[in-house]
Write a protein that holds these residues in place. Sequence first.
Motif, PDB file in Angstrom:
ATOM      1  N   GLU A 136      -6.371   9.371   6.048  1.00  0.00           N
ATOM      2  CA  GLU A 136      -7.855   9.365   6.387  1.00  0.00           C
ATOM      3  C   GLU A 136      -8.267   9.805   4.670  1.00  0.00           C
ATOM      4  O   GLU A 136      -7.893  10.786   4.085  1.00  0.00           O
ATOM      5  CB  GLU A 136      -8.167  10.308   7.110  1.00  0.00           C
ATOM      6  CG  GLU A 136      -9.778   9.855   7.981  1.00  0.00           C
ATOM      7  CD  GLU A 136     -10.290  10.885   8.835  1.00  0.00           C
ATOM      8  OE1 GLU A 136     -11.194  11.234   9.079  1.00  0.00           O
ATOM      9  OE2 GLU A 136      -8.981  11.150   9.884  1.00  0.00           O
TER      10      GLU A 136
ATOM     11  N   SER B 248      -6.412  -4.631  -1.375  1.00  0.00           N
ATOM     12  CA  SER B 248      -6.982  -4.013  -0.312  1.00  0.00           C
ATOM     13  C   SER B 248      -7.128  -4.693   0.979  1.00  0.00           C
ATOM     14  O   SER B 248      -7.707  -5.735   0.920  1.00  0.00           O
ATOM     15  CB  SER B 248      -8.079  -3.071  -0.725  1.00  0.00           C
ATOM     16  OG  SER B 248      -8.716  -2.433   0.444  1.00  0.00           O
TER      17      SER B 248
ATOM     18  N   CYS C 207      -5.649  12.386  -5.211  1.00  0.00           N
ATOM     19  CA  CYS C 207      -4.894  11.632  -4.086  1.00  0.00           C
ATOM     20  C   CYS C 207      -3.917  10.268  -4.799  1.00  0.00           C
ATOM     21  O   CYS C 207      -3.054  10.079  -4.188  1.00  0.00           O
ATOM     22  CB  CYS C 207      -5.817  11.217  -2.897  1.00  0.00           C
ATOM     23  SG  CYS C 207      -6.615  12.864  -2.117  1.00  0.00           S
TER      24      CYS C 207
ATOM     25  N   ILE D 215      -3.763   1.805  -4.670  1.00  0.00           N
ATOM     26  CA  ILE D 215      -4.993   0.968  -4.618  1.00  0.00           C
ATOM     27  C   ILE D 215      -5.288   0.197  -5.716  1.00  0.00           C
ATOM     28  O   ILE D 215      -6.211  -0.698  -6.070  1.00  0.00           O
ATOM     29  CB  ILE D 215      -6.078   2.130  -4.690  1.00  0.00           C
ATOM     30  CG1 ILE D 215      -6.281   2.993  -5.747  1.00  0.00           C
ATOM     31  CG2 ILE D 215      -6.171   2.741  -3.121  1.00  0.00           C
ATOM     32  CD1 ILE D 215      -7.575   3.539  -5.840  1.00  0.00           C
TER      33      ILE D 215
ATOM     34  N   PRO E 207      -2.498   5.672  -0.444  1.00  0.00           N
ATOM     35  CA  PRO E 207      -1.875   4.350  -0.653  1.00  0.00           C
ATOM     36  C   PRO E 207      -2.053   4.136  -2.064  1.00  0.00           C
ATOM     37  O   PRO E 207      -2.787   4.564  -2.652  1.00  0.00           O
ATOM     38  CB  PRO E 207      -2.657   3.397   0.352  1.00  0.00           C
ATOM     39  CG  PRO E 207      -4.088   4.436   0.417  1.00  0.00           C
ATOM     40  CD  PRO E 207      -3.662   5.773   0.448  1.00  0.00           C
TER      41      PRO E 207
ATOM     42  N   VAL F  52     -11.486   1.141 -10.834  1.00  0.00           N
ATOM     43  CA  VAL F  52     -10.306   0.733 -10.092  1.00  0.00           C
ATOM     44  C   VAL F  52     -10.188  -0.721 -10.215  1.00  0.00           C
ATOM     45  O   VAL F  52      -8.951  -0.888 -10.449  1.00  0.00           O
ATOM     46  CB  VAL F  52     -10.437   1.175  -8.512  1.00  0.00           C
ATOM     47  CG1 VAL F  52      -9.264   0.705  -7.573  1.00  0.00           C
ATOM     48  CG2 VAL F  52     -10.643   2.648  -8.273  1.00  0.00           C
TER      49      VAL F  52
ATOM     50  N   LEU G  56       1.056  -1.120   0.089  1.00  0.00           N
ATOM     51  CA  LEU G  56       0.013   0.096   0.012  1.00  0.00           C
ATOM     52  C   LEU G  56       1.121   1.280  -0.261  1.00  0.00           C
ATOM     53  O   LEU G  56       0.615   2.215  -0.704  1.00  0.00           O
ATOM     54  CB  LEU G  56      -0.807   0.123   1.277  1.00  0.00           C
ATOM     55  CG  LEU G  56      -2.081  -0.907   1.274  1.00  0.00           C
ATOM     56  CD1 LEU G  56      -2.309  -0.962   2.647  1.00  0.00           C
ATOM     57  CD2 LEU G  56      -3.037  -0.362   0.295  1.00  0.00           C
TER      58      LEU G  56
HETATM   59  C1  HEC Z   1      -8.431  13.310  -0.194  1.00  0.00           C
HETATM   60  C2  HEC Z   1      -7.499  12.293  -0.566  1.00  0.00           C
HETATM   61  C3  HEC Z   1      -8.291  11.050  -1.315  1.00  0.00           C
HETATM   62  C4  HEC Z   1      -9.222  10.953  -2.079  1.00  0.00           C
HETATM   63  C5  HEC Z   1      -9.914  12.153  -2.782  1.00  0.00           C
HETATM   64  C6  HEC Z   1      -9.557   9.597  -2.286  1.00  0.00           C
HETATM   65  N1  HEC Z   1      -8.804   8.847  -1.417  1.00  0.00           N
HETATM   66 FE1  HEC Z   1      -9.158   6.752  -1.352  1.00  0.00          FE
HETATM   67  N2  HEC Z   1      -7.806   6.987   0.297  1.00  0.00           N
HETATM   68  C7  HEC Z   1      -7.258   8.005   0.859  1.00  0.00           C
HETATM   69  C8  HEC Z   1      -6.358   7.776   2.069  1.00  0.00           C
HETATM   70  C9  HEC Z   1      -5.548   8.774   2.914  1.00  0.00           C
HETATM   71  C10 HEC Z   1      -6.521   6.246   2.210  1.00  0.00           C
HETATM   72  C11 HEC Z   1      -6.079   5.274   3.170  1.00  0.00           C
HETATM   73  C12 HEC Z   1      -6.899   5.363   4.295  1.00  0.00           C
HETATM   74  C13 HEC Z   1      -6.505   4.411   5.217  1.00  0.00           C
HETATM   75  O1  HEC Z   1      -5.169   4.371   5.586  1.00  0.00           O
HETATM   76  O2  HEC Z   1      -7.260   3.635   5.859  1.00  0.00           O
HETATM   77  C14 HEC Z   1      -7.523   5.788   1.014  1.00  0.00           C
HETATM   78  C15 HEC Z   1      -7.954   4.374   0.915  1.00  0.00           C
HETATM   79  C16 HEC Z   1      -8.589   3.941  -0.297  1.00  0.00           C
HETATM   80  C17 HEC Z   1      -8.771   2.536  -0.338  1.00  0.00           C
HETATM   81  C18 HEC Z   1      -8.300   1.327   0.340  1.00  0.00           C
HETATM   82  C19 HEC Z   1      -6.667   1.080   0.263  1.00  0.00           C
HETATM   83  C20 HEC Z   1      -6.529   0.102   1.162  1.00  0.00           C
HETATM   84  O3  HEC Z   1      -6.000   0.659   2.336  1.00  0.00           O
HETATM   85  O4  HEC Z   1      -6.733  -0.939   1.470  1.00  0.00           O
HETATM   86  C21 HEC Z   1      -9.457   2.549  -1.694  1.00  0.00           C
HETATM   87  C22 HEC Z   1      -9.847   1.342  -2.402  1.00  0.00           C
HETATM   88  C23 HEC Z   1      -9.616   3.766  -2.140  1.00  0.00           C
HETATM   89  N3  HEC Z   1      -8.999   4.581  -1.173  1.00  0.00           N
HETATM   90  C24 HEC Z   1     -10.232   4.289  -3.285  1.00  0.00           C
HETATM   91  C25 HEC Z   1     -10.602   5.542  -3.652  1.00  0.00           C
HETATM   92  C26 HEC Z   1     -11.432   6.034  -4.695  1.00  0.00           C
HETATM   93  C27 HEC Z   1     -12.052   5.014  -5.498  1.00  0.00           C
HETATM   94  C28 HEC Z   1     -11.561   7.332  -4.472  1.00  0.00           C
HETATM   95  C29 HEC Z   1     -12.242   8.253  -5.456  1.00  0.00           C
HETATM   96  C30 HEC Z   1     -13.934   8.245  -5.331  1.00  0.00           C
HETATM   97  C31 HEC Z   1     -10.781   7.860  -3.574  1.00  0.00           C
HETATM   98  N4  HEC Z   1     -10.182   6.663  -3.003  1.00  0.00           N
HETATM   99  C32 HEC Z   1     -10.464   9.206  -3.260  1.00  0.00           C
HETATM  100  C33 HEC Z   1      -7.223   9.293   0.395  1.00  0.00           C
HETATM  101  C34 HEC Z   1      -8.084   9.683  -0.432  1.00  0.00           C
END
Ligand code: HEC
Length: 306
Positions: free
Chosen positions: A192, A260, A239, A255, A253, A213, A173
């Motif tokens: 977060e 995951s 991000c 993804i 991370p 994704v 990750l």
């Molecule tokens: C503002 C920044 C941000 C945005 C915008 C964002 N994410 Fe994330 N995402 C993160 C962060 C930080 C984590 C890690 C959270 C954790 O460590 O639990 C994460 C974790 C995830 C994970 C899980 C990964 C794991 O730890 O197993 C997925 C899947 C994911 N995001 C998909 C998405 C998708 C699809 C979108 C768009 C709809 C999105 N994210 C938009 C910041 C973002």
Amino acid sequence: MIEGYAVPDFVSDFWHWWIAALTIGGILFTLWVVVSQTTRRLAPGEQAEVMEHRWDGDLQEYNNPLPRWWLYLFYFLIAFSAVYLVLYPGLGKFQGAWNWSSASQWQQEKARLDAKFDEAIKPYLQVDLNSLASDAKAMQSGKRLFLTYCSQCHGSDGKGSKDFPNLTDQEWLWGGEPERIKASITNGFTAEMPPLGDAVGGEQGAREVANYVLAMAGRPHDAALAAAGKDKYAVCAGCHGEDGKGNADAGFPNIVDAPSRFGNSEAAIVEGILKGRKGGMPSQAHLGEAKIHLLAAYVLSLSKGQ
Ligand code: HEC
Ligand code: HEC
């Protein structure tokens, strides 16, 4: 002293006084019994009385005073208990003058052994992580550290479980370069992801992005939904990057590589988008660099299948 361990949990002060009074009362009673039963000595030439009762036909009991040495042993023990109760906890919640507690003794002992252990593994700090990962002897220590500090979340084999990432695969990750792993362990994660349901157009939009994704990750997906999600992924790209590989330095991370820990089903990703995701690995900096160095090498060895 550990907070919450040192002081017994008395519900009310009554029990504190009750136990203290019983203890002191018991000692005073013993003293009274000993003194009251031993004031009489035999006068020179006097014979001890024979008591009324007999056993087994002809066994008789004499009423002799206790031998002196025995009596003094009683006095000594009573004095000993008094000194003990002044110094150590024993009277209700009174801590004793030396403030001793089993918890603090344990902590001191642990700190001493910890320091000794750190001293012993310090030379490993000079060895680079890749070489250390192939050092069987060092990895035995690494394994023991892992079982102590990491296994409750990552599993004793490092394979993780739901919510906790697998550390034995090649996929990360947060990046798998040796120094990156070391940083992961040192700093932990507080990253977060906010709920993004509105930004992607509700649940249907979230399903589309989720399939996009999955498509990027090369996992089973619905092609029509993925195509519809391509544009909406722009919300995520800021991000997780255009390619979904994230940016570990910035706290986002990958993804698409690592499976995951929340699950790779459409439903799991949709849930993350709608509710947000809150990471959580407490920083392990308190372990000190020597231990972390060894742990990073051990995690590296797990991922190399050694
Ligand atoms: C503002 C920044 C941000 C945005 C915008 C964002 N994410 Fe994330 N995402 C993160 C962060 C930080 C984590 C890690 C959270 C954790 O460590 O639990 C994460 C974790 C995830 C994970 C899980 C990964 C794991 O730890 O197993 C997925 C899947 C994911 N995001 C998909 C998405 C998708 C699809 C979108 C768009 C709809 C999105 N994210 C938009 C910041 C973002
Ligand atoms: C309280 C539970 C917990 C403990 C204890 C814990 N971890 Fe973690 N660890 C996690 C979680 C949760 C993540 C995922 C963090 C995230 O993505 O937000 C993680 C992530 C990691 C990663 C990054 C994995 C990747 O794919 O990039 C490494 C390396 C790691 N942990 C090693 C360790 C080591 C070594 C220890 C013991 C010193 C440890 N962890 C202790 C919960 C824990």
